[in-house]
Scaffold this motif. Structure first.
Motif, PDB file in Angstrom:
ATOM      1  N   LEU A  96       0.863  -1.177   0.000  1.00 55.66           N
ATOM      2  CA  LEU A  96       0.000   0.000   0.000  1.00 55.66           C
ATOM      3  C   LEU A  96       0.901   1.228   0.000  1.00 55.66           C
ATOM      4  CD1 LEU A  96      -2.993   1.001   0.284  1.00 55.66           C
ATOM      5  CD2 LEU A  96      -2.530   1.202   2.725  1.00 55.66           C
ATOM      6  N   VAL A  97       0.716   2.073  -1.010  1.00 53.06           N
ATOM      7  CA  VAL A  97       1.526   3.285  -1.087  1.00 53.06           C
ATOM      8  C   VAL A  97       0.715   4.437  -0.502  1.00 53.06           C
ATOM      9  CG1 VAL A  97       2.861   4.800  -2.578  1.00 53.06           C
ATOM     10  CG2 VAL A  97       2.610   2.382  -3.172  1.00 53.06           C
ATOM     11  N   VAL A  98       1.232   5.025   0.578  1.00 55.72           N
ATOM     12  CA  VAL A  98       0.492   6.077   1.282  1.00 55.72           C
ATOM     13  C   VAL A  98       1.299   7.367   1.270  1.00 55.72           C
ATOM     14  CG1 VAL A  98      -0.702   6.678   3.403  1.00 55.72           C
ATOM     15  CG2 VAL A  98      -0.390   4.277   2.807  1.00 55.72           C
ATOM     16  N   GLY A  99       0.654   8.426   0.829  1.00 54.37           N
ATOM     17  CA  GLY A  99       1.283   9.743   0.889  1.00 54.37           C
ATOM     18  C   GLY A  99       1.127  10.306   2.284  1.00 54.37           C
ATOM     19  N   VAL A 139       3.785  -1.369   3.818  1.00 54.57           N
ATOM     20  CA  VAL A 139       3.332  -0.002   3.556  1.00 54.57           C
ATOM     21  C   VAL A 139       4.518   0.800   3.052  1.00 54.57           C
ATOM     22  CG1 VAL A 139       1.972   1.897   4.472  1.00 54.57           C
ATOM     23  CG2 VAL A 139       2.036  -0.276   5.686  1.00 54.57           C
ATOM     24  N   VAL A 140       4.330   1.458   1.944  1.00 57.20           N
ATOM     25  CA  VAL A 140       5.364   2.361   1.446  1.00 57.20           C
ATOM     26  C   VAL A 140       4.897   3.779   1.725  1.00 57.20           C
ATOM     27  CG1 VAL A 140       6.596   3.181  -0.573  1.00 57.20           C
ATOM     28  CG2 VAL A 140       6.102   0.743  -0.321  1.00 57.20           C
ATOM     29  N   PHE A 141       5.650   4.448   2.606  1.00 61.97           N
ATOM     30  CA  PHE A 141       5.282   5.832   2.911  1.00 61.97           C
ATOM     31  C   PHE A 141       6.015   6.761   1.970  1.00 61.97           C
ATOM     32  CE2 PHE A 141       4.498   3.859   7.120  1.00 61.97           C
ATOM     33  CZ  PHE A 141       3.151   4.175   7.201  1.00 61.97           C
ATOM     34  N   GLN A 142       5.253   7.624   1.338  1.00 57.90           N
ATOM     35  CA  GLN A 142       5.872   8.610   0.463  1.00 57.90           C
ATOM     36  C   GLN A 142       5.619   9.983   1.036  1.00 57.90           C
ATOM     37  OE1 GLN A 142       5.377   9.077  -3.658  1.00 57.90           O
ATOM     38  NE2 GLN A 142       5.763   6.947  -4.117  1.00 57.90           N
ATOM     39  N   ALA A 143       6.712  10.720   1.214  1.00 60.28           N
ATOM     40  CA  ALA A 143       6.550  12.085   1.699  1.00 60.28           C
ATOM     41  C   ALA A 143       5.892  12.905   0.605  1.00 60.28           C
ATOM     42  CB  ALA A 143       7.902  12.673   2.040  1.00 60.28           C
TER      43      ALA A 143
ATOM     44  N   ALA B 397      20.593  10.571  -8.955  1.00 60.61           N
ATOM     45  CA  ALA B 397      19.340  10.068  -9.540  1.00 60.61           C
ATOM     46  C   ALA B 397      18.878   8.833  -8.775  1.00 60.61           C
ATOM     47  CB  ALA B 397      19.549   9.756 -11.019  1.00 60.61           C
ATOM     48  N   ASP B 398      19.821   7.954  -8.420  1.00 60.54           N
ATOM     49  CA  ASP B 398      19.487   6.764  -7.619  1.00 60.54           C
ATOM     50  C   ASP B 398      18.858   7.163  -6.295  1.00 60.54           C
ATOM     51  OD1 ASP B 398      20.331   5.027  -9.414  1.00 60.54           O
ATOM     52  OD2 ASP B 398      22.101   4.294  -8.307  1.00 60.54           O
ATOM     53  N   ALA B 399      19.532   8.107  -5.613  1.00 60.21           N
ATOM     54  CA  ALA B 399      19.054   8.541  -4.296  1.00 60.21           C
ATOM     55  C   ALA B 399      17.664   9.143  -4.403  1.00 60.21           C
ATOM     56  CB  ALA B 399      20.026   9.553  -3.697  1.00 60.21           C
ATOM     57  N   ARG B 400      17.465   9.963  -5.454  1.00 59.56           N
ATOM     58  CA  ARG B 400      16.158  10.597  -5.610  1.00 59.56           C
ATOM     59  C   ARG B 400      15.068   9.549  -5.840  1.00 59.56           C
ATOM     60  NH1 ARG B 400      15.748  13.577  -2.665  1.00 59.56           N
ATOM     61  NH2 ARG B 400      13.577  13.548  -3.224  1.00 59.56           N
ATOM     62  N   SER B 401      15.370   8.584  -6.696  1.00 62.66           N
ATOM     63  CA  SER B 401      14.315   7.610  -6.994  1.00 62.66           C
ATOM     64  C   SER B 401      14.021   6.782  -5.743  1.00 62.66           C
ATOM     65  CB  SER B 401      14.694   6.741  -8.196  1.00 62.66           C
ATOM     66  OG  SER B 401      15.637   5.766  -7.818  1.00 62.66           O
ATOM     67  N   GLY B 406       9.783   6.306  -1.434  1.00 65.13           N
ATOM     68  CA  GLY B 406       9.466   6.242  -0.019  1.00 65.13           C
ATOM     69  C   GLY B 406      10.550   5.566   0.798  1.00 65.13           C
ATOM     70  N   ASP B 407      11.664   5.179   0.134  1.00 66.62           N
ATOM     71  CA  ASP B 407      12.731   4.513   0.872  1.00 66.62           C
ATOM     72  C   ASP B 407      13.733   5.563   1.355  1.00 66.62           C
ATOM     73  OD1 ASP B 407      14.506   2.797   1.950  1.00 66.62           O
ATOM     74  OD2 ASP B 407      14.620   1.465   0.215  1.00 66.62           O
ATOM     75  N   TYR B 408      13.330   6.250   2.408  1.00 65.98           N
ATOM     76  CA  TYR B 408      14.133   7.368   2.903  1.00 65.98           C
ATOM     77  C   TYR B 408      15.502   6.898   3.373  1.00 65.98           C
ATOM     78  CZ  TYR B 408      15.286  11.526   5.634  1.00 65.98           C
ATOM     79  OH  TYR B 408      15.898  12.636   6.145  1.00 65.98           O
ATOM     80  N   ASP B 409      15.536   5.746   4.053  1.00 72.65           N
ATOM     81  CA  ASP B 409      16.805   5.271   4.604  1.00 72.65           C
ATOM     82  C   ASP B 409      17.833   4.988   3.504  1.00 72.65           C
ATOM     83  OD1 ASP B 409      15.769   5.477   7.085  1.00 72.65           O
ATOM     84  OD2 ASP B 409      15.070   3.395   7.182  1.00 72.65           O
ATOM     85  N   ARG B 410      17.361   4.378   2.417  1.00 72.06           N
ATOM     86  CA  ARG B 410      18.281   4.089   1.327  1.00 72.06           C
ATOM     87  C   ARG B 410      18.749   5.395   0.685  1.00 72.06           C
ATOM     88  NH1 ARG B 410      19.180   1.626  -3.745  1.00 72.06           N
ATOM     89  NH2 ARG B 410      17.293   2.428  -4.703  1.00 72.06           N
ATOM     90  N   ALA B 411      17.814   6.345   0.530  1.00 73.75           N
ATOM     91  CA  ALA B 411      18.176   7.636  -0.032  1.00 73.75           C
ATOM     92  C   ALA B 411      19.218   8.313   0.852  1.00 73.75           C
ATOM     93  CB  ALA B 411      16.934   8.524  -0.155  1.00 73.75           C
TER      94      ALA B 411
END
Lengths: 335, 485
Positions: A96-99, A139-143, B397-401, B406-411
């Motif tokens: 589930l992708v949640v903003g 859950v994928v959280f997207q800022a 570009a990798d970090a941004r994607s 939503g993978d903040y830690d990897r970014a």
């Protein structure tokens, strides 16, 4: 204490746009009627006056009444646990992708130690994911920045947005909302020792900060109470300006104001909220089954009285700075 | 000297009334009237000019005077240019480099603060030290710059451009560091407010400190340009005086030949040779000095400037990259894009041109720096920086994607992690540009010193030769005069 006054104000706030809408309809009629060739001037004010007697909330079930009014804005689709195409799509993806927000303390923010997103909104998003995808839900959280919430939902970058998002008619034209899961309102935040008492004339001559493009800015433009308004890119930037002495008060919604007060023990919320804003989960308009499913999750989330998941989340995240809330807002359904 | 002038003024006033009726039509003044010393001297000269010895004496005096004037002008203008060349090498160029360093230190401090902020509680001692060192360096260089500027409120009145900016920077710097510390404190407590403070501090850096540092750099560069222009201006007065003196010497010798049919007058010949020598020396020294200084200036003002700008753009792109993760979408541009990401792309575009083309087509500041570098040793570090920019872009570009997914830690790991992070790429860009700057600075210095050396003995030589030439001219005329005794 101020609930009755607030109710009255709400009624007025609710009626004003209704009247405006009627005026627009009447104006349209004046254009249309001569075009039909009758050449008779209709008595425009009359229908407005009669319509007003119905009041908000009692709109008949005709197609015209399905039109959104501030009173009916919080209405959503009836809950259902069925798996429709949107729910199937999410299940097939397996996530589930949640903003969400990453910057609002106690609502959606990164925990310093774990680096994980935490907060009231995050807990709710996890509950929704768990219901759809099972106990080990991914859950994928997207800022999602404030101004990107609607595009993200419409372009399906995210499945839903759970991000202190106020339900209103303008937004309902673009996205679908769940039932309200929190009741907030614009409120004034100022230092404890400030002479500012509420959103009233005690603001005269004061520098009031609000986020650019926010409801607060609109409200201050409507009635400034003699305050000098300065805007910042983000509501939290207003607390920085308050602490640096560049502003005397902040106007933002009560949830965010409480999040600010939680980060600075020398400031507090002043007076009661002066608008009504219900937070809802935003979803794509083409996903009615998902809306019903989320409403079902919200029903479960609310139920259980003092020990409901909602109350537990409230006590965990919000009670310290937003005391006195006895329970979640009642769901309203429009179908 | 004073008595004739007072006498003349006295005589010119007292006879007025009696002289008026006579002077209206009478052919000459009455004998009783005393004549002025000036008029008497003029008459004597006129009388002397009718005889050849008298004429020769006059010619000798004029020749000696012209040669001495030539020598004096040459000494004056050469000293002036030599001093300006010294100023270029010893004062304005170092101050310009200092101003660039101030700018770099401030931008680096801002970048480092954002990086340390992202690391949060795990901020390394090295990051902290780098931040402190940047601020210490900026403060030290500002003090040095202040010693060469008119600071507001100092004795001697109004501030100059550099002084105004130095005062501004000194006022802003403590405010900035205060904001960064507040950001740090809030961040350590896990409050999102810390991020808002850091963005505010970055805004101050972006809109107040860096523009002031830029204005300081511009002021210093203007001074460098002015000094350079002074150093390389042709000494027109000296050249004109030289031409006049040599022309007069030639005329005197021609006259001498016509009257005596003797081809050479040794004295006049020696004077001519010495004068021509001074003139040629003057022209040659200036040509050499101009070549050296202009070469140095081209490097000081162009190559170093491009490299400095490139380094600063790299720094600011890095700060943007860090702040994208700090702000987490809290600040947007007018068209709803992430403010810091947009700025990052702009800075990278300035640095190395649009990234979508092959490495064969190098544009941007690095392309210019590559074109301006005079030798292979100068080009190599720029090429290294360029390669690192390509790597940086790919990793970014990798970090941004990762962040967008939503993978903040990897970014975060991609941005502030060790090897393999954009931070490592940025460090390589910065190191490469730093090396290129050292190389170009050395080239500047050697070219400028070469140019400066051309003025070496010119002032002394011109003085000695001019005195010799004047003496020779007088002797040459004296030899002719002796024939009349």
């Amino acid at each position: 204490m101020g609930t009755r006054g607030r109710g009255l104000r709400n009624l007025r706030a609710v009626l004003a746009p209704v009247a405006a809408g009627m005026a627009v309809m009447a104006a349209t009629a004046t254009v249309l009627v001569p075009a039909l060739g009758h050449g008779v001037r209709p008595e425009a004010p009359r229908p407005v006056a009669t319509h007003r007697a119905y009041g908000p909330g009692t709109a008949p079930a005709s197609p015209a009444a399905a039109r959104c009014t501030p009173a009916s804005a919080a209405e959503s689709l009836r809950p259902s646990p069925a798996d429709g195409p949107a729910v199937e799509r999410i299940k097939k993806k397996g996530q589930l992708v949640v903003g969400v927000d990453q910057n609002t303390y106690r609502w959606g923010y990164r925990d310093r130690d774990t680096g994980r997103l935490e907060g009231f909104d995050i807990d709710l998003a996890r509950a929704i994911a768990k219901d759809i995808l099972g106990p080990d839900a991914k859950v994928v959280f997207q800022a999602v920045p404030t101004n990107q919430r609607i595009p993200a939902v419409r372009q399906r970058t995210v499945d839903m947005v759970v991000r202190t998002m106020t339900i209103n008619c303008a937004r309902k034209e673009q996205v679908a909302f769940s039932t309200a899961y929190f009741q907030a309102g614009q409120q004034v935040l100022a230092p404890k020792r400030s002479t500012i008492t509420a959103f009233d004339d005690s603001l005269r001559g004061k520098r009031v900060c609000t986020a650019a493009g926010s409801t607060g800015e609109t409200e201050l433009a409507r009635r400034s109470h003699g305050a000098r308004v300065l805007t910042a890119p983000n509501q939290l930037d207003c607390l920085v300006r308050l602490q640096l002495g560049e502003a005397d008060a902040v106007v933002t919604d009560s949830a965010l104001a409480a999040a600010q007060a939680a980060q600075d023990p020398t400031v507090e919320l002043k007076g009661a909220p002066f608008t009504d804003e219900s937070y809802g989960v935003a979803m794509n308009k083409d996903d009615p089954d998902l809306v019903r499913r989320v409403n079902k999750v919200l029903d479960d989330y609310r139920s259980g009285g003092e020990d409901s998941p909602w109350m537990r989340a409230y006590r965990k995240w919000l009670q310290a700075d937003l005391p006195g809330i006895s329970g979640p807002p009642e769901p309203q359904y429009g179908d | 000297m004073s008595s004739p002038s007072s006498a003349s003024s006295a005589t010119s006033v007292s006879p007025e009334p009696s002289a008026r009726p006579g002077s209206a039509g009478g052919p000459a003044a009455p004998a009783a009237r005393r004549r002025t010393a000036w008029a008497e001297g003029l008459d004597q000269l006129r009388a002397a000019a009718t005889t050849e010895p008298g004429r020769l004496r006059a010619i000798g005096a004029v020749l000696a005077l012209l040669v001495v004037v030539f020598g004096a002008t040459a000494v004056w203008q050469v000293t002036d240019r030599s001093r300006a060349a010294d100023d270029v090498v010893l004062r304005s160029q170092p101050l310009t480099a200092d101003a660039a360093s101030v700018y770099r230190s401030l931008a680096d401090a801002d970048t480092t603060a954002a990086g340390g902020f992202l690391a949060g509680g795990t901020e390394s001692a090295a990051t902290r030290e780098r931040y402190e060192a940047d601020l210490a360096m900026a403060s030290r260089l500002l003090v040095r710059a202040a010693a060469n500027a008119q600071v507001p409120g100092a004795e001697g009145g109004a501030a100059d451009r550099a002084g105004t900016q130095i005062a501004r920077l000194n006022a802003l710097l403590p405010r900035y560091t205060g904001l960064v510390e507040t950001a740090r404190t809030n961040n350590r407590q896990g409050l999102p407010l810390g991020g808002a403070y850091l963005r505010y501090a970055n805004g101050q850096m972006r809109t107040e400190l860096l523009p002031a540092a830029q204005a300081l750099y511009d002021a210093e560069r203007q001074r460098l340009t002015a000094d350079h222009e002074r150093a390389t201006a042709w000494p027109w007065f000296a050249l004109a005086a030289g031409a006049l003196a040599i022309g007069a010497l030639g005329w005197a010798q021609r006259r001498h030949y016509r009257r005596t049919h003797r081809v050479f007058n040794r004295g006049l010949l020696a004077a001519t040779v010495a004068s021509v020598a001074v003139l040629l020396w003057l022209v040659a020294a200036h040509t050499v000095a101009r070549a050296g200084l202009s070469d140095a200036y081209a490097h000081g003002a162009r190559s170093l400037q491009v490299l400095n700008t490139a380094r600063i753009d790299a720094l600011r792109a890095r700060a943007d990259e860090n702040l994208t993760l700090v702000a987490r979408g809290a600040v947007l541009t007018a068209d709803q894009k992430d403010f810091y990401e947009v700025d990052f792309q702009a800075k990278m575009g300035h640095l190395a041109g649009p990234g979508d083309r092959g490495s064969a087509d190098v544009s941007g500041e690095l392309g210019t720096a590559l074109a301006l570098a005079g030798d292979e040793a100068g080009r190599r570090p720029v090429r290294e920086a360029l390669a690192a920019v390509g790597q940086w872009r790919a990793r970014h570009a990798d970090a941004r994607s990762a962040d967008d997914k939503g993978d903040y830690d990897r970014a975060l790991a991609k941005v502030i992690g060790g090897d393999g992070s954009t931070g490592a790429s940025f460090d390589r860009v910065d190191t490469g540009l730093g090396r290129a700057l050292v190389h170009e600075q050395a080239r500047f210095r050697s070219a400028a010193d070469g140019g400066r050396a051309a003025f070496g003995l010119l002032a002394v030589g011109a003085a000695v030769l001019a005195v010799l030439a004047a003496a020779a001219a007088v002797l040459g005329i004296g030899r002719r005069l002796s024939e009349y005794r």
